[in-house]
Motif scaffolding. Structure first.
Motif, PDB file in Angstrom:
ATOM      1  N   PRO A  59     -93.976 -47.248  30.156  1.00  0.00           N
ATOM      2  CA  PRO A  59     -93.847 -46.255  29.088  1.00  0.00           C
ATOM      3  C   PRO A  59     -92.805 -45.207  29.482  1.00  0.00           C
ATOM      4  O   PRO A  59     -92.732 -44.784  30.635  1.00  0.00           O
ATOM      5  CB  PRO A  59     -95.243 -45.650  28.989  1.00  0.00           C
ATOM      6  CG  PRO A  59     -95.876 -45.923  30.303  1.00  0.00           C
ATOM      7  CD  PRO A  59     -95.249 -47.185  30.830  1.00  0.00           C
ATOM      8  N   LEU A  60     -92.012 -44.811  28.516  1.00  0.00           N
ATOM      9  CA  LEU A  60     -90.950 -43.842  28.774  1.00  0.00           C
ATOM     10  C   LEU A  60     -91.474 -42.422  28.633  1.00  0.00           C
ATOM     11  O   LEU A  60     -92.397 -42.163  27.875  1.00  0.00           O
ATOM     12  CB  LEU A  60     -89.789 -44.086  27.818  1.00  0.00           C
ATOM     13  CG  LEU A  60     -89.129 -45.458  27.967  1.00  0.00           C
ATOM     14  CD1 LEU A  60     -88.083 -45.651  26.881  1.00  0.00           C
ATOM     15  CD2 LEU A  60     -88.510 -45.606  29.343  1.00  0.00           C
ATOM     16  N   PRO A  61     -90.870 -41.490  29.350  1.00  0.00           N
ATOM     17  CA  PRO A  61     -91.361 -40.106  29.307  1.00  0.00           C
ATOM     18  C   PRO A  61     -90.864 -39.350  28.075  1.00  0.00           C
ATOM     19  O   PRO A  61     -89.778 -39.612  27.561  1.00  0.00           O
ATOM     20  CB  PRO A  61     -90.774 -39.505  30.585  1.00  0.00           C
ATOM     21  CG  PRO A  61     -89.536 -40.285  30.830  1.00  0.00           C
ATOM     22  CD  PRO A  61     -89.819 -41.673  30.341  1.00  0.00           C
ATOM     23  N   LEU A  62     -91.672 -38.403  27.634  1.00  0.00           N
ATOM     24  CA  LEU A  62     -91.296 -37.457  26.593  1.00  0.00           C
ATOM     25  C   LEU A  62     -91.513 -36.054  27.120  1.00  0.00           C
ATOM     26  O   LEU A  62     -92.453 -35.802  27.866  1.00  0.00           O
ATOM     27  CB  LEU A  62     -92.157 -37.640  25.338  1.00  0.00           C
ATOM     28  CG  LEU A  62     -91.890 -38.832  24.444  1.00  0.00           C
ATOM     29  CD1 LEU A  62     -92.827 -38.804  23.238  1.00  0.00           C
ATOM     30  CD2 LEU A  62     -90.457 -38.869  23.982  1.00  0.00           C
ATOM     31  N   GLY A  63     -90.668 -35.140  26.684  1.00  0.00           N
ATOM     32  CA  GLY A  63     -90.821 -33.748  27.050  1.00  0.00           C
ATOM     33  C   GLY A  63     -91.698 -33.002  26.061  1.00  0.00           C
ATOM     34  O   GLY A  63     -92.036 -33.504  24.988  1.00  0.00           O
ATOM     35  N   LEU A  64     -92.045 -31.796  26.427  1.00  0.00           N
ATOM     36  CA  LEU A  64     -92.940 -30.966  25.614  1.00  0.00           C
ATOM     37  C   LEU A  64     -92.414 -30.790  24.189  1.00  0.00           C
ATOM     38  O   LEU A  64     -93.167 -30.926  23.223  1.00  0.00           O
ATOM     39  CB  LEU A  64     -93.119 -29.598  26.283  1.00  0.00           C
ATOM     40  CG  LEU A  64     -93.955 -28.574  25.524  1.00  0.00           C
ATOM     41  CD1 LEU A  64     -95.391 -29.047  25.361  1.00  0.00           C
ATOM     42  CD2 LEU A  64     -93.918 -27.225  26.236  1.00  0.00           C
ATOM     43  N   CYS A 124    -102.201 -36.891  30.601  1.00  0.00           N
ATOM     44  CA  CYS A 124    -103.350 -36.576  31.449  1.00  0.00           C
ATOM     45  C   CYS A 124    -103.144 -35.169  32.008  1.00  0.00           C
ATOM     46  O   CYS A 124    -102.792 -34.262  31.246  1.00  0.00           O
ATOM     47  CB  CYS A 124    -103.617 -37.634  32.512  1.00  0.00           C
ATOM     48  SG  CYS A 124    -102.260 -38.023  33.631  1.00  0.00           S
ATOM     49  N   ASN A 125    -103.315 -34.971  33.294  1.00  0.00           N
ATOM     50  CA  ASN A 125    -103.277 -33.615  33.861  1.00  0.00           C
ATOM     51  C   ASN A 125    -101.919 -33.214  34.409  1.00  0.00           C
ATOM     52  O   ASN A 125    -101.845 -32.491  35.400  1.00  0.00           O
ATOM     53  CB  ASN A 125    -104.335 -33.470  34.955  1.00  0.00           C
ATOM     54  CG  ASN A 125    -105.696 -33.217  34.367  1.00  0.00           C
ATOM     55  OD1 ASN A 125    -105.813 -32.545  33.343  1.00  0.00           O
ATOM     56  ND2 ASN A 125    -106.724 -33.760  34.988  1.00  0.00           N
ATOM     57  N   GLY A 126    -100.854 -33.672  33.851  1.00  0.00           N
ATOM     58  CA  GLY A 126     -99.538 -33.205  34.258  1.00  0.00           C
ATOM     59  C   GLY A 126     -98.869 -34.095  35.278  1.00  0.00           C
ATOM     60  O   GLY A 126     -99.252 -35.245  35.484  1.00  0.00           O
ATOM     61  N   TYR A 127     -97.858 -33.553  35.925  1.00  0.00           N
ATOM     62  CA  TYR A 127     -96.974 -34.337  36.783  1.00  0.00           C
ATOM     63  C   TYR A 127     -97.681 -34.982  37.971  1.00  0.00           C
ATOM     64  O   TYR A 127     -97.241 -35.992  38.481  1.00  0.00           O
ATOM     65  CB  TYR A 127     -95.814 -33.471  37.267  1.00  0.00           C
ATOM     66  CG  TYR A 127     -94.900 -33.090  36.131  1.00  0.00           C
ATOM     67  CD1 TYR A 127     -93.947 -33.987  35.647  1.00  0.00           C
ATOM     68  CD2 TYR A 127     -94.999 -31.844  35.514  1.00  0.00           C
ATOM     69  CE1 TYR A 127     -93.119 -33.657  34.593  1.00  0.00           C
ATOM     70  CE2 TYR A 127     -94.166 -31.505  34.456  1.00  0.00           C
ATOM     71  CZ  TYR A 127     -93.232 -32.408  34.006  1.00  0.00           C
ATOM     72  OH  TYR A 127     -92.414 -32.081  32.957  1.00  0.00           O
ATOM     73  N   PHE A 150     -96.382 -38.284  28.058  1.00  0.00           N
ATOM     74  CA  PHE A 150     -96.096 -36.849  28.097  1.00  0.00           C
ATOM     75  C   PHE A 150     -96.390 -36.386  29.524  1.00  0.00           C
ATOM     76  O   PHE A 150     -97.537 -36.147  29.878  1.00  0.00           O
ATOM     77  CB  PHE A 150     -96.955 -36.125  27.071  1.00  0.00           C
ATOM     78  CG  PHE A 150     -96.874 -34.633  27.117  1.00  0.00           C
ATOM     79  CD1 PHE A 150     -95.735 -33.966  27.546  1.00  0.00           C
ATOM     80  CD2 PHE A 150     -97.949 -33.872  26.701  1.00  0.00           C
ATOM     81  CE1 PHE A 150     -95.668 -32.591  27.581  1.00  0.00           C
ATOM     82  CE2 PHE A 150     -97.900 -32.492  26.717  1.00  0.00           C
ATOM     83  CZ  PHE A 150     -96.757 -31.854  27.165  1.00  0.00           C
ATOM     84  N   GLU A 151     -95.344 -36.290  30.318  1.00  0.00           N
ATOM     85  CA  GLU A 151     -95.518 -36.039  31.753  1.00  0.00           C
ATOM     86  C   GLU A 151     -96.065 -34.649  32.068  1.00  0.00           C
ATOM     87  O   GLU A 151     -96.744 -34.467  33.056  1.00  0.00           O
ATOM     88  CB  GLU A 151     -94.189 -36.253  32.473  1.00  0.00           C
ATOM     89  CG  GLU A 151     -93.768 -37.710  32.470  1.00  0.00           C
ATOM     90  CD  GLU A 151     -92.496 -37.948  33.243  1.00  0.00           C
ATOM     91  OE1 GLU A 151     -91.566 -37.130  33.145  1.00  0.00           O
ATOM     92  OE2 GLU A 151     -92.442 -38.957  33.953  1.00  0.00           O
ATOM     93  N   GLY A 152     -95.760 -33.671  31.251  1.00  0.00           N
ATOM     94  CA  GLY A 152     -96.295 -32.320  31.486  1.00  0.00           C
ATOM     95  C   GLY A 152     -97.782 -32.253  31.209  1.00  0.00           C
ATOM     96  O   GLY A 152     -98.484 -31.382  31.726  1.00  0.00           O
ATOM     97  N   GLY A 153     -98.268 -33.183  30.395  1.00  0.00           N
ATOM     98  CA  GLY A 153     -99.686 -33.320  30.125  1.00  0.00           C
ATOM     99  C   GLY A 153    -100.356 -32.092  29.526  1.00  0.00           C
ATOM    100  O   GLY A 153     -99.705 -31.183  29.000  1.00  0.00           O
ATOM    101  N   ARG A 158    -101.177 -26.704  26.954  1.00  0.00           N
ATOM    102  CA  ARG A 158    -102.051 -25.521  26.869  1.00  0.00           C
ATOM    103  C   ARG A 158    -101.271 -24.254  27.217  1.00  0.00           C
ATOM    104  O   ARG A 158    -101.365 -23.250  26.512  1.00  0.00           O
ATOM    105  CB  ARG A 158    -103.233 -25.699  27.833  1.00  0.00           C
ATOM    106  CG  ARG A 158    -104.179 -24.516  27.892  1.00  0.00           C
ATOM    107  CD  ARG A 158    -105.058 -24.570  29.124  1.00  0.00           C
ATOM    108  NE  ARG A 158    -104.190 -24.572  30.299  1.00  0.00           N
ATOM    109  CZ  ARG A 158    -104.413 -25.301  31.398  1.00  0.00           C
ATOM    110  NH1 ARG A 158    -105.455 -26.067  31.483  1.00  0.00           N
ATOM    111  NH2 ARG A 158    -103.577 -25.240  32.420  1.00  0.00           N
ATOM    112  N   ASP A 159    -100.494 -24.317  28.292  1.00  0.00           N
ATOM    113  CA  ASP A 159     -99.756 -23.139  28.737  1.00  0.00           C
ATOM    114  C   ASP A 159     -98.671 -22.716  27.739  1.00  0.00           C
ATOM    115  O   ASP A 159     -98.282 -21.543  27.719  1.00  0.00           O
ATOM    116  CB  ASP A 159     -99.132 -23.382  30.108  1.00  0.00           C
ATOM    117  CG  ASP A 159    -100.190 -23.550  31.193  1.00  0.00           C
ATOM    118  OD1 ASP A 159    -101.392 -23.269  30.927  1.00  0.00           O
ATOM    119  OD2 ASP A 159     -99.833 -23.980  32.307  1.00  0.00           O
ATOM    120  N   ALA A 160     -98.206 -23.654  26.927  1.00  0.00           N
ATOM    121  CA  ALA A 160     -97.222 -23.315  25.898  1.00  0.00           C
ATOM    122  C   ALA A 160     -97.883 -22.660  24.684  1.00  0.00           C
ATOM    123  O   ALA A 160     -97.192 -22.177  23.796  1.00  0.00           O
ATOM    124  CB  ALA A 160     -96.458 -24.578  25.467  1.00  0.00           C
ATOM    125  N   GLY A 161     -99.217 -22.649  24.663  1.00  0.00           N
ATOM    126  CA  GLY A 161     -99.938 -22.024  23.554  1.00  0.00           C
ATOM    127  C   GLY A 161    -100.066 -22.909  22.327  1.00  0.00           C
ATOM    128  O   GLY A 161    -100.348 -22.424  21.236  1.00  0.00           O
TER     129      GLY A 161
END
Length: 169
Positions: A59-64, A124-127, A150-153, A158-161
């Motif tokens: 699977p390819l990565p996507l950013g936030l 999941c839980n990020g990187y 979604f690598e940032g997970g 959550r941190d982006a609000g």
């Protein structure tokens, strides 16, 4: 009308500096990822071409920002690969729970009710968490052709609000 070459050069320099500042500010997160060795996809908001079983079952990565755009347009099924307790404590609003440990039992019903060309975004839980990638590989092997991670997970979301829900595990 007479032009002043020095003034024209100064105006051009100001335009270039302002454009550079705007570009760096707009792409700050992407540039930070690149400098930290976590480059993801192209700089466009469109998702990269999907991995296929024939080319590469990865699977390819996507950013936030890409995930948020697909979320806003309701164009993807977002899948939480974490365990039930983590999902219940907080997850991306509307995400489907599909823990990696239960994937062999839960993927067949998902495959029966979901078009194979639907965008699937697994997190999941990020990187530091590799469950999303492992689950994404299983989904590709199950025949889904548009699987992304979604690598940032959840932590980055959550941190982006962005919208989060609790419970439902």
């Amino acid at each position: 009308m007479k032009s002043d070459p020095k003034r024209l050069a100064a105006e051009m320099a100001i335009i270039v500096v302002v454009a550079a500042i705007i570009g760096i500010t707009w792409n700050y997160r992407l540039l930070a990822d690149v400098f930290q060795g976590r480059a993801v996809g192209a700089g466009t908001s469109d998702p990269p071409p999907a991995a296929t079983v024939a080319s590469a079952p990865i699977p390819l990565p996507l950013g936030l920002m890409q995930v948020k755009e697909l979320f806003d347009r309701n164009e993807a099924l977002i899948i939480d690969a974490r365990d039930r307790d983590s999902y219940g404590a907080g997850h991306i609003r509307g995400a489907v729970l599909l823990p990696l440990g239960e994937a062999d039992q839960l993927i067949p019903p998902l495959a029966a009710n979901t078009p194979k060309d639907r965008f699937l975004i697994v997190y999941c839980n990020g990187y530091d968490c590799h469950d999303s990638r492992a689950l994404g590989e299983k989904l590709i092997r199950a025949g889904f052709g548009q699987v992304f991670v979604f690598e940032g997970g959840f932590p980055e979301w959550r941190d982006a609000g962005y919208p989060v829900a609790r419970g439902g595990a």
